[in-house]
Design a protein around this motif. Structure first.
Motif, PDB file in Angstrom:
ATOM      1  N   GLY A  76      -8.308  -2.772   4.670  1.00 16.76           N
ATOM      2  CA  GLY A  76      -7.406  -1.826   5.020  1.00 16.76           C
ATOM      3  C   GLY A  76      -8.143  -0.624   5.390  1.00 16.76           C
ATOM      4  O   GLY A  76      -7.528   0.457   5.944  1.00 16.76           O
TER       5      GLY A  76
ATOM      6  N   LYS B 273     -10.952  -4.604  -7.735  1.00 20.34           N
ATOM      7  CA  LYS B 273      -9.513  -4.084  -7.834  1.00 20.34           C
ATOM      8  C   LYS B 273      -8.631  -4.768  -8.808  1.00 20.34           C
ATOM      9  O   LYS B 273      -7.779  -4.344  -9.615  1.00 20.34           O
TER      10      LYS B 273
ATOM     11  N   ASN C 234      -4.635  -4.914   1.988  1.00 19.34           N
ATOM     12  CA  ASN C 234      -4.481  -5.043   3.499  1.00 19.34           C
ATOM     13  C   ASN C 234      -3.942  -6.381   3.763  1.00 19.34           C
ATOM     14  O   ASN C 234      -4.337  -7.446   3.119  1.00 19.34           O
TER      15      ASN C 234
ATOM     16  N   THR D  48      -6.975  -8.491   4.213  1.00 14.77           N
ATOM     17  CA  THR D  48      -7.602  -8.765   3.033  1.00 14.77           C
ATOM     18  C   THR D  48      -7.049 -10.096   2.349  1.00 14.77           C
ATOM     19  O   THR D  48      -7.722 -11.155   1.926  1.00 14.77           O
TER      20      THR D  48
HETATM   21  C1  FMN Z   1      -3.663   7.900   6.504  1.00 11.68           C
HETATM   22  C2  FMN Z   1      -4.118   6.694   6.006  1.00 11.68           C
HETATM   23  C3  FMN Z   1      -3.534   5.371   6.535  1.00 11.68           C
HETATM   24  C4  FMN Z   1      -3.658   4.247   6.140  1.00 11.68           C
HETATM   25  N1  FMN Z   1      -3.088   3.164   6.639  1.00 11.68           N
HETATM   26  C5  FMN Z   1      -3.243   1.950   6.087  1.00 11.68           C
HETATM   27  C6  FMN Z   1      -2.331   0.871   6.680  1.00 11.68           C
HETATM   28  O1  FMN Z   1      -1.775   1.031   7.618  1.00 11.68           O
HETATM   29  N2  FMN Z   1      -2.819  -0.256   6.464  1.00 11.68           N
HETATM   30  C7  FMN Z   1      -3.603  -0.716   5.344  1.00 11.68           C
HETATM   31  O2  FMN Z   1      -3.776  -1.677   4.809  1.00 11.68           O
HETATM   32  N3  FMN Z   1      -4.344   0.458   4.592  1.00 11.68           N
HETATM   33  C8  FMN Z   1      -4.059   1.711   5.208  1.00 11.68           C
HETATM   34  N4  FMN Z   1      -4.852   2.582   4.547  1.00 11.68           N
HETATM   35  C9  FMN Z   1      -5.648   2.372   3.385  1.00 11.68           C
HETATM   36  C10 FMN Z   1      -4.770   2.306   2.207  1.00 11.68           C
HETATM   37  O3  FMN Z   1      -4.708   3.522   1.482  1.00 11.68           O
HETATM   38  C11 FMN Z   1      -5.403   1.298   1.127  1.00 11.68           C
HETATM   39  O4  FMN Z   1      -6.717   1.804   0.792  1.00 11.68           O
HETATM   40  C12 FMN Z   1      -5.325  -0.127   1.555  1.00 11.68           C
HETATM   41  O5  FMN Z   1      -4.148  -0.612   1.842  1.00 11.68           O
HETATM   42  C13 FMN Z   1      -6.026  -1.022   0.411  1.00 11.68           C
HETATM   43  O6  FMN Z   1      -6.148  -2.039   0.929  1.00 11.68           O
HETATM   44  P1  FMN Z   1      -7.740  -3.045   0.859  1.00 11.68           P
HETATM   45  O7  FMN Z   1      -8.420  -3.080  -0.438  1.00 11.68           O
HETATM   46  O8  FMN Z   1      -7.184  -4.484   1.182  1.00 11.68           O
HETATM   47  O9  FMN Z   1      -8.338  -2.480   2.051  1.00 11.68           O
HETATM   48  C14 FMN Z   1      -4.561   4.135   5.101  1.00 11.68           C
HETATM   49  C15 FMN Z   1      -5.217   5.182   4.515  1.00 11.68           C
HETATM   50  C16 FMN Z   1      -4.991   6.155   4.802  1.00 11.68           C
HETATM   51  C17 FMN Z   1      -5.677   7.568   4.353  1.00 11.68           C
END
Ligand code: FMN
Ligand code: SF4
Ligand code: SF4
Ligand code: FES
Lengths: 211, 649
Positions: free
Chosen positions: B197, B206, B351, B354
Motif C-alpha cells: 500500500g 502486522k 492493500n 499485499t
Molecule cells: C494519503 C494516503 C493515501 C493512501 N491510499 C492508499 C490506498 O489507496 N490504498 C492502500 O492500500 N493504501 C493506501 N495508503 C496506505 C494505508 O494507510 C495503509 O498503510 C495501507 O493500506 C496498509 O496496507 P499494506 O500494509 O498492505 O501496505 C494511503 C496512505 C496515505 C497517507
C-alpha cells in the motif's frame, strides 16, 4: 505517579497524564490550540504543541503523548521553535488580522502565541489569502467568521459533548475547509440559543452568538 | 480409500475442485474456436464492448459456432482492446491480436474463423511456442515480467469462480485450516512480505500484532481505495481476479482470528465493485466464505464498503473513520489500527496487492517467494506505467530490476526519438528522478533513499519536452485539493506551495520563492499529521534537488526549458518552411490568430494566440513550419498586413 523532566524542571504527576496537560499544569507553556483536557483521542491538528523527547529523532506534538517515568522533554529546541513558528505563520497567512475590530483583541490565542514565539502578526514572506465570504450567517443563533477561524475544532468537540446531535462540522476540503452547520438548519435545537459552549471554546472569536 | 479422508477439510474442497475441473474440461475440449476478450475497465474504455458485440454478430452471420470468453486485463494497455483467438482447427496456435475494434472483429471472423487465414499483419504474437508465429513469451514486454499477483489476470473469467478454482485457486484453504494461525503468520514472516500500500510495512508483523490482541472481535480490511492519479493496479486486480484477493483475505482473517472482513473499494470503480461483490457471493455459495468454512469451524463474513472517492480515505485511520460514518479525516497514530481500529477493535488493513500475494506464498512456500526480488524487498512490484513510453500498461516485475530495464527494455523506451528526462514514481507522494537514477534498483528502500517512494505503484515517464516545475504544480494541485483540511501544515502549507509554483510557471517567480519552497516543504514534511501531508512536498523537493535548472530558468530567464508553461512560450511560423497557401493552420486555430502575410505565407498574431499548439499539430510534416520557443520574445515579430489580402476574403 511518575517523574519526568521538562526543560530544567522536574515534574511529578499521575501516570497516564497527557504530556501537554502535564506541562501546562506545571506552568511550562507550550503553544497549543486544539487540545482540550480530558480528550480521549486528541485531534493533534493545530500542530503547535511540538516538543522534543529524548530518544525520538523528530519533534512530536505533546498532546499525542502520555507521560512516562523518566521521560526527558525539551520544549524550546530550535527544531521545535521552527515548526511552531511556521505553523503559526501559516495560520496567520489566512487570518484577517484586524485586531482593533475583533472581539477577541487582547484575549486571543494567536496574539499570545505570536508574542511568545516572537513573530509578527503580519508575515513578510508568506502571501495573505482571505476567503471571499467574511461571515456566515446560516445558523439561526450563531455567526461564523471564516477568516478568523483557525480550524482547531474545539467548537465541534464541545458541541458533541453538549448536544445529542452535533450542530457543527468541518465542511469542504483542503484549503477551503470551514466550519459548517450541516447546511443551513432552520430548526436548530432551541438549546443552541442558551448553550454557547462553542463560542466560549473558540480561541479567536470566530464563532459568536448572534447579537 | 482416498488420501483425502485422512486430511481434514480436504474432501469438501476436492468436490468443489472436481466440479471446476469438469466445467473446465468441457470448455477446453469443446471442438470450437475460443475468442478471449479483455473486458476490464481499460478494455471497455478502449471499446471492448463493441468488439464483443461485433464478434457475436459476425459469428451469427457466418453461422460459426465459437465461444466468446470474457477475461480481465492482461496489463498491455497499448494493445487494448485485445483479443486472443484460439482456433485449433486452423492449425495455428492461439494468437494475440492487439487493438481489435469492431471492424477488425468482423474481418477476423470472416477471414480467420471462417476461412482460416490469420491475417499476419494484425498479429502481435502467439501465446504458445510454435514454429509459425513469433511467441510473445520471447518479447521483452512479456518475458522480463514475473507474475505472482497477476499470474491469472487476463486468462480467467473473473466472474466465474470455477475458472479460478480450475486454475488452482482456493487450494491453500484446506491446508491452511490444518495449520495453526501462528504457523500461517510465521510463513508470511519467513517470506518477508511487505505491504504494497505504500509504506512497505512487514505484513507478517502486522498480523502478529493483531493476533496478539485479546478477544475475537477483530476485523480485517482490504484497502482498495486507490486514489493516486494514474494508478490502476488495484482496480485491475479486483476486476481481473477478485478471488485471489479473497483467498488472501480469508488467510489474513484466519491468521489474526477475525470473523469480519471488509473490502473498502471506491464507488468510482463500479466494475470492480460488481466483480468483487459477485465473487463474494459465489465463494459464499460454495462455502468458502461464511460459517464453518470447509468444516473447519472457522467463520468469516466479508462485506463490501463503497468509499466515496476521497484520496485521503486510503489512509488507514481516515478509512476507518469513514466506515464509522464520520468525515474521513486521519487520526494520530498510535494507537495503531492493529490495537484500536474499526469500532475500537483490533484491525488489520492491507492493500489489494499485499493480500493477493498471500495465496501464492502459502501455496509455494516462503523460500520460493524469497527467491523472487531482493533480500529486503522480496516478491514482485506492480507498476502502472504511463507517459512517454512505447508500451505503457501494468507490469509486474521482480523487485530489484533497475528503472532503466523497466523503462527501456520492458516498456520499449521513449517514443519519437525523444530523450528521457525524468520519471515520477509513487504518484503525488513520490519523487521525480533524473537520468542519474536510472540504474537504481526498484525496491522499497532504494526508492525511498533516492527521494521517491514505491507508493502504490504509479509511474509516469517523461521525455525532454517536460517541465518539472509544471509537473510539481500538477501534483500539488491534486494533494492540496485532496487534503482533508485537518492540520495546519497540510491545509495551508500545501496551498502556499501551489501558489508559489503557479507563480513560477507564469514567469512571475523570484529567487525568494525558491527559498520559500524549500523551507516550507521541509516544514510540511516534518509537521503534518498524516502521510498525505508528510509526503505532499516530495515532488517539489525532488524536482528542486534534481532539476534546479528548470526552476532557475523560469525565475531568472522567464524561460520554460520543457516548453510547457504557456505564459513562457510562443509559437511562430518559419517563413522559410511555410508552404504558400496550404492553410492547414488557419483552419485549426480556435481564436483566428493565424493570418496571411504579404507574401502569402502565414503568421501568428501573438496578441491573439492562446498557445494551444493546434497549428503545430496541423502543419503537415513535409513543411513542419510551426516553431515553439521559450522565452516568447524569441519569436520573430511578423506584422499582420493592415488590409486583408484578396484571397482571404
Ligand atoms: C494519503 C494516503 C493515501 C493512501 N491510499 C492508499 C490506498 O489507496 N490504498 C492502500 O492500500 N493504501 C493506501 N495508503 C496506505 C494505508 O494507510 C495503509 O498503510 C495501507 O493500506 C496498509 O496496507 P499494506 O500494509 O498492505 O501496505 C494511503 C496512505 C496515505 C497517507
Ligand atoms: S470556530 Fe473557533 S473553535 Fe471552531 S474551529 Fe474555528 S477557531 Fe476553532
Ligand atoms: S496531513 Fe493533510 S490529509 Fe493528513 S491530516 Fe493533515 S490536513 Fe489531513
Ligand atoms: S494542541 Fe497539540 S496539536 Fe494542537
Amino acid at each position: 505517579m511518575v517523574t519526568l523532566s521538562v526543560d530544567a524542571s522536574k515534574i511529578e504527576i499521575a501516570a497516564g497524564t497527557n504530556l501537554l496537560a502535564a506541562c501546562l499544569q506545571n506552568d511550562i507553556y507550550v503553544p497549543n490550540l486544539c487540545y482540550i483536557e480530558g480528550m480521549d483521542h486528541p485531534p493533534a491538528s493545530c500542530r503547535l504543541c511540538f516538543v522534543e523527547i529524548e530518544g525520538k529523532d523528530a519533534p512530536v506534538p505533546a498532546c499525542t503523548v502520555e507521560v512516562r517515568h523518566d521521560m526527558a522533554v525539551r520544549t524550546d529546541t530550535p527544531g521545535v521553535r521552527r515548526l511552531q513558528k511556521t505553523a503559526l505563520q501559516l495560520l496567520l497567512s489566512v487570518h484577517d488580522v484586524d485586531c482593533k475590530n475583533c472581539p477577541a483583541n487582547r484575549n486571543c490565542a494567536l496574539q499570545d502565541m505570536a508574542k511568545f514565539l516572537k513573530i509578527a502578526l503580519k508575515s513578510k514572506h508568506l502571501d495573505l489569502f482571505l476567503k471571499k465570504s467574511k461571515i456566515d450567517l446560516g445558523h439561526p443563533f450563531l455567526e461564523y467568521y471564516p477568516n478568523r477561524c483557525v480550524l482547531c475544532g474545539r467548537c465541534i468537540y464541545v458541541c458533541r459533548a453538549q448536544q445529542a446531535h452535533t450542530q457543527l462540522t468541518f465542511a469542504k476540503r483542503g484549503f477551503d475547509t470551514v466550519i459548517g452547520f450541516f447546511g443551513n438548519p432552520q430548526s436548530s435545537p432551541p438549546s443552541c440559543d442558551t448553550c454557547r459552549a462553542c463560542a466560549e471554546a473558540c480561541p479567536v472569536a470566530a464563532l459568536l452568538p448572534k447579537p | 480409500m482416498s488420501p483425502a479422508d485422512h486430511q481434514p477439510f480436504q474432501a469438501g474442497f476436492d468436490e468443489i475442485r472436481k466440479a471446476a475441473a469438469t466445467r473446465q474440461r468441457a470448455f477446453a475440449e469443446a471442438p470450437v474456436p475460443r475468442i478471449h476478450i479483455g473486458m476490464a475497465t481499460c478494455g471497455i474504455a478502449s471499446g471492448a464492448l463493441e468488439t464483443k458485440a461485433a464478434f457475436e454478430q459476425a459469428l451469427a452471420r457466418h453461422g460459426i459456432d465459437a465461444r466468446i470468453h470474457t477475461v480481465g486485463c492482461i496489463g498491455h494497455c497499448y494493445a487494448e482492446p485485445f483479443v486472443i483467438i484460439d482456433h485449433p482447427e486452423s492449425g495455428f496456435p492461439p494468437i494475440f491480436y492487439p487493438e481489435v475494434n469492431a471492424g477488425k472483429a468482423n474481418m477476423l471472423t470472416k477471414l480467420f474463423l471462417a476461412e482460416g487465414d490469420p491475417r499476419f499483419e494484425h498479429i502481435l504474437g502467439a501465446t504458445e511456442e510454435n514454429d509459425m508465429i513469433p511467441w510473445i513469451g520471447e518479447f521483452s514486454r512479456f518475458n522480463q515480467e514475473k507474475r505472482v499477483v497477476m499470474e491469472k489476470c487476463g486468462h480467467i473469467d473473473p466472474e466465474d469462480i470455477y475458472e479460478y478454482i480450475a486454475a488452482g485457486g482456493y487450494e491453500t484453504l484446506p491446508d491452511m485450516f490444518r495449520r495453526s494461525p501462528k504457523e500461517i503468520i510465521q510463513q508470511i514472516n519467513d517470506a518477508g512480505l511487505r505491504g504494497r500500500g505504500g509504506a512497505g510495512f512487514a505484513t507478517g508483523l502486522k498480523w502478529e500484532l493483531a493476533a496478539d490482541q485479546p478477544g475475537d472481535a477483530k476485523r480485517v480490511i482490504c484497502n482498495a481505495d486507490e486514489g493516486d492519479p494514474g494508478a490502476y493496479m488495484d482496480r485491475t486486480i479486483l476486476e481481473s481476479n477478485p478471488h485471489q484477493v479473497l483467498e488472501g483475505l480469508i488467510a489474513c482473517a484466519y491468521a489474526v482470528g477475525a470473523h469480519k472482513a471488509i473490502i473498502y473499494v471506491r464507488a468510482e470503480y463500479p466494475l470492480a465493485v460488481r466483480t468483487i461483490t459477485k465473487a463474494i457471493r459465489q465463494a459464499s455459495e460454495l462455502g468458502l466464505i461464511g460459517n464453518d468454512i470447509l468444516g473447519s469451524s472457522f467463520d468469516l463474513d466479508i462485506e463490501v464498503f463503497h468509499g466515496s472517492g476521497a484520496f485521503v480515505c486510503g489512509e488507514e485511520t481516515a478509512l476507518i473513520r469513514s466506515i464509522e460514518g464520520f468525515r474521513g479525516m486521519p487520526r494520530h497514530r498510535p494507537p495503531y489500527p492493529v490495537e484500536r481500529g474499526l469500532w475500537g477493535t483490533p484491525t488489520v488493513i492491507n492493500n489489494v496487492k499485499t493480500l493477493a500475494s498471500v495465496a501464492p506464498i502459502l501455496k509455494n512456500g516462503a523460500a520460493w517467494y524469497r527467491k523472487i526480488g531482493t533480500d529486503n524487498s522480496p516478491g514482485t512490484a506492480i507498476f502502472s506505467i504511463v507517459g512517454d513510453v512505447v508500451h505503457p500498461g501494468l507490469i509486474e516485475i521482480p523487485m530489484g530490476v533497475s528503472l532503466r530495464t523497466l523503462i527501456f527494455d520492458i516498456c520499449g523506451g521513449i517514443p519519437n526519438k525523444k530523450k528521457f528526462k525524468a520519471v515520477q514514481i509513487g504518484g503525488p507522494s513520490g519523487g521525480c528522478l533524473p537520468e542519474e537514477f536510472l540504474d537504481t534498483p526498484i525496491d522499497f528502500d532504494s526508492l525511498t533513499e533516492a527521494g521517491a517512494m514505491m507508493g502504490s505503484g504509479g509511474m509516469v515517464v517523461m521525455n525532454e519536452d517536460t517541465c518539472t516545475v509544471d509537473i510539481s504544480r500538477y501534483f500539488l494541485d491534486f494533494t492540496q485539493k485532496e487534503s482533508c483540511g485537518k492540520c495546519t501544515f497540510c491545509r495551508i502549507g500545501t496551498y502556499h506551495l501551489l501558489t508559489i509554483l503557479e507563480r513560477i510557471t507564469e514567469g512571475k517567480g523570484s529567487p525568494a520563492d525558491l527559498k520559500n519552497l524549500a523551507q516550507l516543504s521541509q516544514d510540511i514534511k516534518n509537521g503534518s499529521l498524516c502521510g498525505l501531508g508528510k509526503t505532499a512536498p516530495n515532488p517539489v523537493v525532488t524536482s528542486l534537488r534534481y532539476f534546479k535548472e528548470d526552476y532557475e530558468a523560469h525565475v531568472s530567464e522567464k524561460r520554460c526549458p520543457g516548453m510547457m508553461c504557456r505564459p513562457l512560450i510562443a509559437f511562430y511560423i518559419d517563413l522559410e518552411k511555410c508552404a504558400r497557401g496550404c492553410d492547414a493552420c488557419v483552419g485549426c486555430c480556435p481564436v483566428e490568430a493565424v493570418f496571411t502575410t504579404r507574401n502569402r505565407k502565414k503568421g501568428i498574431d501573438q496578441s491573439l494566440c492562446v498557445k494551444c499548439g493546434e497549428c503545430m499539430v496541423a502543419c503537415p510534416p513535409e513543411y513542419d513550419a510551426v516553431r515553439k520557443v521559450s522565452p516568447p520574445e524569441l519569436a520573430p515579430i511578423i506584422e499582420r498586413p493592415a488590409e486583408p489580402l484578396k484571397d482571404e476574403k
